[in-house]
Design a protein around this motif. Structure first.
Motif, PDB file in Angstrom:
ATOM      1  N   GLU A 116       0.829  -1.201   0.000  1.00 42.41           N
ATOM      2  CA  GLU A 116       0.000   0.000   0.000  1.00 42.41           C
ATOM      3  C   GLU A 116       0.864   1.251   0.000  1.00 42.41           C
ATOM      4  O   GLU A 116       0.512   2.255  -0.636  1.00 42.41           O
ATOM      5  CB  GLU A 116      -0.986  -0.004   1.168  1.00 42.41           C
ATOM      6  N   ALA A 117       2.016   1.216   0.677  1.00 45.42           N
ATOM      7  CA  ALA A 117       2.918   2.372   0.645  1.00 45.42           C
ATOM      8  C   ALA A 117       3.375   2.655  -0.781  1.00 45.42           C
ATOM      9  O   ALA A 117       3.396   3.802  -1.235  1.00 45.42           O
ATOM     10  CB  ALA A 117       4.130   2.119   1.549  1.00 45.42           C
ATOM     11  N   SER A 118       3.743   1.611  -1.512  1.00 46.93           N
ATOM     12  CA  SER A 118       4.182   1.763  -2.903  1.00 46.93           C
ATOM     13  C   SER A 118       3.067   2.314  -3.782  1.00 46.93           C
ATOM     14  O   SER A 118       3.282   3.216  -4.601  1.00 46.93           O
ATOM     15  CB  SER A 118       4.641   0.421  -3.471  1.00 46.93           C
ATOM     16  N   LEU A 119       1.868   1.763  -3.632  1.00 45.23           N
ATOM     17  CA  LEU A 119       0.754   2.164  -4.490  1.00 45.23           C
ATOM     18  C   LEU A 119       0.351   3.608  -4.234  1.00 45.23           C
ATOM     19  O   LEU A 119       0.087   4.369  -5.177  1.00 45.23           O
ATOM     20  CB  LEU A 119      -0.435   1.230  -4.279  1.00 45.23           C
ATOM     21  N   TYR A 120       0.298   4.008  -2.960  1.00 43.93           N
ATOM     22  CA  TYR A 120      -0.080   5.384  -2.656  1.00 43.93           C
ATOM     23  C   TYR A 120       0.969   6.359  -3.178  1.00 43.93           C
ATOM     24  O   TYR A 120       0.631   7.434  -3.704  1.00 43.93           O
ATOM     25  CB  TYR A 120      -0.268   5.565  -1.147  1.00 43.93           C
ATOM     26  N   LEU A 179      16.153  -9.974 -15.208  1.00 42.04           N
ATOM     27  CA  LEU A 179      14.733 -10.310 -15.283  1.00 42.04           C
ATOM     28  C   LEU A 179      13.862  -9.230 -14.652  1.00 42.04           C
ATOM     29  O   LEU A 179      12.800  -8.882 -15.186  1.00 42.04           O
ATOM     30  CB  LEU A 179      14.482 -11.661 -14.609  1.00 42.04           C
ATOM     31  N   VAL A 180      14.307  -8.695 -13.526  1.00 41.09           N
ATOM     32  CA  VAL A 180      13.553  -7.623 -12.868  1.00 41.09           C
ATOM     33  C   VAL A 180      13.544  -6.371 -13.743  1.00 41.09           C
ATOM     34  O   VAL A 180      12.508  -5.727 -13.945  1.00 41.09           O
ATOM     35  CB  VAL A 180      14.141  -7.325 -11.476  1.00 41.09           C
ATOM     36  N   GLY A 181      14.703  -6.034 -14.281  1.00 38.12           N
ATOM     37  CA  GLY A 181      14.797  -4.862 -15.145  1.00 38.12           C
ATOM     38  C   GLY A 181      13.962  -4.987 -16.404  1.00 38.12           C
ATOM     39  O   GLY A 181      13.313  -4.030 -16.840  1.00 38.12           O
ATOM     40  N   GLU A 182      13.935  -6.187 -16.993  1.00 34.19           N
ATOM     41  CA  GLU A 182      13.153  -6.411 -18.211  1.00 34.19           C
ATOM     42  C   GLU A 182      11.658  -6.290 -17.924  1.00 34.19           C
ATOM     43  O   GLU A 182      10.890  -5.746 -18.734  1.00 34.19           O
ATOM     44  CB  GLU A 182      13.475  -7.775 -18.797  1.00 34.19           C
ATOM     45  N   ALA A 183      11.206  -6.803 -16.782  1.00 35.54           N
ATOM     46  CA  ALA A 183       9.793  -6.662 -16.414  1.00 35.54           C
ATOM     47  C   ALA A 183       9.429  -5.189 -16.240  1.00 35.54           C
ATOM     48  O   ALA A 183       8.363  -4.740 -16.683  1.00 35.54           O
ATOM     49  CB  ALA A 183       9.505  -7.433 -15.129  1.00 35.54           C
ATOM     50  N   ALA A 184      10.323  -4.420 -15.628  1.00 39.94           N
ATOM     51  CA  ALA A 184      10.081  -2.982 -15.467  1.00 39.94           C
ATOM     52  C   ALA A 184      10.036  -2.286 -16.826  1.00 39.94           C
ATOM     53  O   ALA A 184       9.192  -1.410 -17.064  1.00 39.94           O
ATOM     54  CB  ALA A 184      11.166  -2.372 -14.587  1.00 39.94           C
ATOM     55  N   ARG A 185      10.927  -2.678 -17.721  1.00 39.69           N
ATOM     56  CA  ARG A 185      10.943  -2.070 -19.065  1.00 39.69           C
ATOM     57  C   ARG A 185       9.632  -2.315 -19.789  1.00 39.69           C
ATOM     58  O   ARG A 185       9.072  -1.401 -20.423  1.00 39.69           O
ATOM     59  CB  ARG A 185      12.098  -2.641 -19.885  1.00 39.69           C
ATOM     60  N   ARG A 186       9.099  -3.542 -19.708  1.00 42.79           N
ATOM     61  CA  ARG A 186       7.836  -3.853 -20.383  1.00 42.79           C
ATOM     62  C   ARG A 186       6.694  -3.012 -19.833  1.00 42.79           C
ATOM     63  O   ARG A 186       5.823  -2.552 -20.584  1.00 42.79           O
ATOM     64  CB  ARG A 186       7.503  -5.341 -20.234  1.00 42.79           C
ATOM     65  N   LEU A 187       6.684  -2.809 -18.530  1.00 46.81           N
ATOM     66  CA  LEU A 187       5.627  -1.999 -17.925  1.00 46.81           C
ATOM     67  C   LEU A 187       5.650  -0.572 -18.440  1.00 46.81           C
ATOM     68  O   LEU A 187       4.601   0.025 -18.699  1.00 46.81           O
ATOM     69  CB  LEU A 187       5.771  -2.015 -16.396  1.00 46.81           C
ATOM     70  N   VAL A 188       6.847  -0.026 -18.615  1.00 45.48           N
ATOM     71  CA  VAL A 188       6.972   1.367 -19.058  1.00 45.48           C
ATOM     72  C   VAL A 188       6.791   1.487 -20.567  1.00 45.48           C
ATOM     73  O   VAL A 188       5.960   2.268 -21.064  1.00 45.48           O
ATOM     74  CB  VAL A 188       8.336   1.948 -18.627  1.00 45.48           C
ATOM     75  N   GLN A 189       7.546   0.712 -21.310  1.00 50.85           N
ATOM     76  CA  GLN A 189       7.570   0.883 -22.770  1.00 50.85           C
ATOM     77  C   GLN A 189       6.388   0.243 -23.481  1.00 50.85           C
ATOM     78  O   GLN A 189       5.913   0.759 -24.493  1.00 50.85           O
ATOM     79  CB  GLN A 189       8.890   0.342 -23.326  1.00 50.85           C
ATOM     80  N   ASP A 190       5.913  -0.870 -22.976  1.00 48.10           N
ATOM     81  CA  ASP A 190       4.816  -1.569 -23.656  1.00 48.10           C
ATOM     82  C   ASP A 190       3.441  -1.238 -23.088  1.00 48.10           C
ATOM     83  O   ASP A 190       2.444  -1.271 -23.817  1.00 48.10           O
ATOM     84  CB  ASP A 190       5.028  -3.090 -23.583  1.00 48.10           C
ATOM     85  N   LYS A 191       3.375  -0.935 -21.788  1.00 52.97           N
ATOM     86  CA  LYS A 191       2.071  -0.728 -21.146  1.00 52.97           C
ATOM     87  C   LYS A 191       1.808   0.718 -20.717  1.00 52.97           C
ATOM     88  O   LYS A 191       0.690   1.040 -20.318  1.00 52.97           O
ATOM     89  CB  LYS A 191       1.933  -1.657 -19.934  1.00 52.97           C
ATOM     90  N   GLY A 192       2.820   1.568 -20.751  1.00 55.69           N
ATOM     91  CA  GLY A 192       2.601   2.978 -20.459  1.00 55.69           C
ATOM     92  C   GLY A 192       2.659   3.376 -19.012  1.00 55.69           C
ATOM     93  O   GLY A 192       2.212   4.486 -18.656  1.00 55.69           O
ATOM     94  N   ALA A 193       3.229   2.547 -18.144  1.00 58.62           N
ATOM     95  CA  ALA A 193       3.363   2.942 -16.739  1.00 58.62           C
ATOM     96  C   ALA A 193       4.420   4.029 -16.599  1.00 58.62           C
ATOM     97  O   ALA A 193       5.423   4.029 -17.316  1.00 58.62           O
ATOM     98  CB  ALA A 193       3.740   1.736 -15.887  1.00 58.62           C
ATOM     99  N   ASP A 194       4.203   4.953 -15.663  1.00 59.28           N
ATOM    100  CA  ASP A 194       5.246   5.917 -15.344  1.00 59.28           C
ATOM    101  C   ASP A 194       5.714   5.805 -13.901  1.00 59.28           C
ATOM    102  O   ASP A 194       6.600   6.537 -13.475  1.00 59.28           O
ATOM    103  CB  ASP A 194       4.819   7.350 -15.668  1.00 59.28           C
ATOM    104  N   CYS A 195       5.132   4.887 -13.150  1.00 58.07           N
ATOM    105  CA  CYS A 195       5.609   4.550 -11.811  1.00 58.07           C
ATOM    106  C   CYS A 195       5.631   3.033 -11.660  1.00 58.07           C
ATOM    107  O   CYS A 195       4.612   2.379 -11.917  1.00 58.07           O
ATOM    108  CB  CYS A 195       4.731   5.164 -10.731  1.00 58.07           C
ATOM    109  N   ILE A 196       6.761   2.513 -11.244  1.00 56.99           N
ATOM    110  CA  ILE A 196       6.942   1.070 -11.105  1.00 56.99           C
ATOM    111  C   ILE A 196       7.134   0.727  -9.634  1.00 56.99           C
ATOM    112  O   ILE A 196       8.030   1.271  -8.973  1.00 56.99           O
ATOM    113  CB  ILE A 196       8.176   0.584 -11.902  1.00 56.99           C
ATOM    114  N   ALA A 197       6.307  -0.170  -9.118  1.00 51.32           N
ATOM    115  CA  ALA A 197       6.462  -0.660  -7.754  1.00 51.32           C
ATOM    116  C   ALA A 197       7.183  -1.997  -7.784  1.00 51.32           C
ATOM    117  O   ALA A 197       6.832  -2.882  -8.570  1.00 51.32           O
ATOM    118  CB  ALA A 197       5.093  -0.820  -7.087  1.00 51.32           C
ATOM    119  N   LEU A 198       8.204  -2.132  -6.947  1.00 46.28           N
ATOM    120  CA  LEU A 198       8.933  -3.389  -6.826  1.00 46.28           C
ATOM    121  C   LEU A 198       8.100  -4.340  -5.971  1.00 46.28           C
ATOM    122  O   LEU A 198       7.913  -4.112  -4.777  1.00 46.28           O
ATOM    123  CB  LEU A 198      10.306  -3.149  -6.202  1.00 46.28           C
TER     124      LEU A 198
END
Length: 265
Positions: A116-120, A179-198
């Protein structure tokens, strides 16, 4: 005189000591230690964070609903007897973990979970959030939890690493970071996220690699570690004098248990 020099300002002077208990509800103490290491450079003076690892028979990793229940039961019985030594509590499991609300019922100090801290934080810093998850089941559980927290309208979902929780520590570091970095890249470049929660406390020391991947230095996207953000939120709540409200859902059930003769805590 410059405009900035003429503006009113205030400098903080509080020296109140704040003690926070970082609770790892799984039984893997190396994850607790990694969380503490991640705080060394950002923890303000007069604030101490103590690490707690849930005792046996808690699971060594929390990867499903039953793991969550078992770990909450093990942790809550061990935390309550020592809770009076702390001002606030961080539950270091990236989920809507049952321990969070259980502690809110039994303790007065603020309690926050790292999810919840990350999401907020993501909601305040960007327009669309995404979560780097471990495996396929965690992806489903995280997306359910995002709906529970009322933020599904701002979420692009999760991308998985295909790893188990303990593999984050046990596999070669370069492989895990990739693997973690690639998942973050997909979220930003393919899905349009601008905030990534670990999406796991075991990822707390992987923030820098993800930031490099998604362009955090240029403010393309932000990478949020719920351990660091969660501690800072707790510090703010304690400094402002806030406690958990007891007039509603978080009223303690202790009296009811005593009336039933069930004094097990």
């Amino acid at each position: 005189m410059s405009t900035s020099a003429s503006l009113p300002s205030v400098t903080g002077k509080s020296t109140r000591a704040i003690n926070i208990l970082l609770i790892n509800p799984n039984g893997t103490s190396s994850m607790t230690e990694a969380c503490l290491r991640s705080l060394e450079d950002t923890l303000p003076p007069y604030c101490t964070v103590t690490g707690f690892t849930a005792p046996h028979p808690t699971p060594s990793a929390i990867e499903g609903h039953l793991d969550g229940v078992l770990s909450a039961a093990a942790a809550v019985r061990a935390v309550i007897p020592i809770a009076s030594s702390y001002d606030a509590y961080l539950v270091a499991c990236f989920s809507a973990h049952p321990l969070i609300n259980a502690l809110r019922e039994e303790l007065s100090g603020p309690v926050i979970g790292i999810m919840e801290a990350s999401l907020y934080a993501a909601r305040m810093l960007g327009g669309r959030l995404g979560v780097v998850a471990t495996g396929a089941r965690s992806k489903i559980m995280h997306e359910d939890a995002i709906r529970y927290y009322g933020l599904d309208g701002f979420s692009v979902g999760c991308e998985t690493t295909g790893l188990g929780v303990l593999e984050l520590e046990r596999l070669p570091r370069d492989k895990v970071l990739g693997l973690v970095g690639e998942a973050a890249r997909r979220l930003v470049q393919d899905k349009g996220a601008d905030c990534i929660a670990l999406g796991c406390a075991g990822m707390t020391e992987m923030k820098i690699r993800c930031e490099e991947t998604v362009g955090a230095k240029d403010a393309v996207a932000q990478v949020i570690d719920g351990v660091g953000v969660g501690i800072q939120l707790l510090i703010a709540l304690v400094r402002e004098g806030h406690v958990t409200a007891k007039g509603g859902v978080f009223r303690s059930s202790q009296d009811g248990r005593k009336a039933r003769g069930q004094q097990w805590l």
